[in-house]
Design a protein around this motif. Structure first.
Motif, short mmCIF file in Angstrom:
data_model
loop_
_atom_site.label_atom_id
_atom_site.label_comp_id
_atom_site.label_asym_id
_atom_site.label_seq_id
_atom_site.Cartn_x
_atom_site.Cartn_y
_atom_site.Cartn_z
N TYR A 145 0.96 12.36 7.52
CA TYR A 145 2.32 10.92 6.89
C TYR A 145 1.89 11.06 5.44
CZ TYR A 145 4.95 6.87 7.23
OH TYR A 145 6.09 5.64 6.99
N ALA A 146 3.56 10.52 4.62
CA ALA A 146 3.63 10.71 3.43
C ALA A 146 4.15 8.56 3.31
CB ALA A 146 4.30 10.96 2.43
N PRO A 152 5.90 4.94 -4.11
CA PRO A 152 5.33 6.10 -2.78
C PRO A 152 3.42 7.00 -3.42
CG PRO A 152 7.33 7.16 -4.42
CD PRO A 152 6.88 5.28 -4.70
N SER A 176 7.87 11.68 6.52
CA SER A 176 8.03 10.40 4.85
C SER A 176 9.74 9.26 5.03
CB SER A 176 8.16 11.16 3.85
OG SER A 176 7.84 9.99 2.88
N ILE A 188 7.05 12.43 -3.38
CA ILE A 188 6.37 13.05 -2.16
C ILE A 188 7.22 14.35 -1.86
CG2 ILE A 188 6.72 12.72 0.15
CD1 ILE A 188 5.14 10.55 -1.16
N GLY A 204 10.20 7.91 9.59
CA GLY A 204 8.31 7.22 8.88
C GLY A 204 8.33 5.90 9.99
#
Length: 256
Positions: A145-146, A152, A176, A188, A204
């Motif tokens: 998970y970003a 970011p 993301s 990202i 997300g």
């Protein structure tokens, strides 16, 4: 900077905030967040109740729920959840070459560190023919998970992706949140490319965690979820743990 990062300047203040060790259920909810939950769900819910509903919707409706929550929560309308190869290439081209190089340097240093931790299978035989040993195999698929938003964190993505790559994980996917323009932050995408990620998905929040844990038509179910996130991401990771492994529930940090 103070609007983005809360700075703790003394021990007493730290004990009342980041060192208080409150559970996720005790996190203070702002009126704005309460209003946002009510707007999205049509009724007042606690964050955990909202997460429970999101996870149930993702499990039942799959991609349709992800696209719906993209629109309702992130004001993002996307044609497809998976980031295309063209989008990955365009993000790379838009990013300052010096920054791309910096991320590649960081990935190399992270890789060098984790190579020193690398463990191999072993077996020891004794004179009587008995043996003791350990077989070490990488898990099949990891979901990373970003977080998106105003800041970011490509470094967090690299610090999750590169160790998995060193361990020999065959497949890594990233989730993301997209912005209102339907795009994921270029940083990202660049970090995902540098980290050797196989696929990036435009989703997300708790809905992303549900997709990684349960799988949908577009997003494969993973064996482990790693990466930091919002309160809703942490509550979702806590709920799916046991059905899928997680790295932990990262909280606030006083370290810059």
């Amino acid at each position: 900077m103070s609007e983005l990062i809360r700075i703790i300047r003394d021990v007493a203040q730290a004990r009342e905030t980041v060192l208080a060790r409150r559970s996720w259920d005790e996190v203070e909810i702002t009126p704005a967040l309460q209003a946002g939950i009510a707007r999205i769900f049509g009724e007042p819910l606690s964050p955990d109740q909202a997460v429970e509903r999101i996870l149930a919707d993702v499990r039942e409706k799959g991609d349709a729920a992800l696209l719906d929550y993209n629109r309702r929560i992130d004001s993002a309308v996307v044609d497809q959840l998976r980031v295309s190869e063209d989008e990955m290439a365009e993000a790379w081209e838009r990013t300052d070459p010096e920054l791309c190089q910096a991320l590649e340097t960081a990935a190399g240093r992270i890789r060098a560190f984790h190579l020193k931790q690398y463990q191999q299978s072993w077996i020891d035989w004794d004179d009587a023919g008995g043996a003791l040993g350990q077989v070490i195999r990488p898990i099949q698929r990891v979901g990373l998970y970003a977080p998106g938003g105003r800041a970011p964190y490509p470094s967090s993505l690299l610090m999750a992706a590169v160790p998995a790559q060193v361990a020999g994980v065959p497949e890594m996917v990233v989730a993301s949140p997209p912005g209102p323009d339907g795009r994921i932050a270029d940083l990202i995408l660049v970090a995902a490319r540098v980290g050797g990620v196989d696929a990036v998905y435009k989703v997300g929040g708790a809905q992303a965690i549900g997709a990684l844990a349960y799988g949908t038509e577009s997003i494969p179910r993973v064996d482990k979820i790693a990466g930091p996130g919002s309160l809703f991401v942490m509550l979702a990771k806590r709920r799916v743990y046991g059905q899928v492994d997680i790295d932990g529930l990262p909280g606030p940090t006083e370290t810059l």
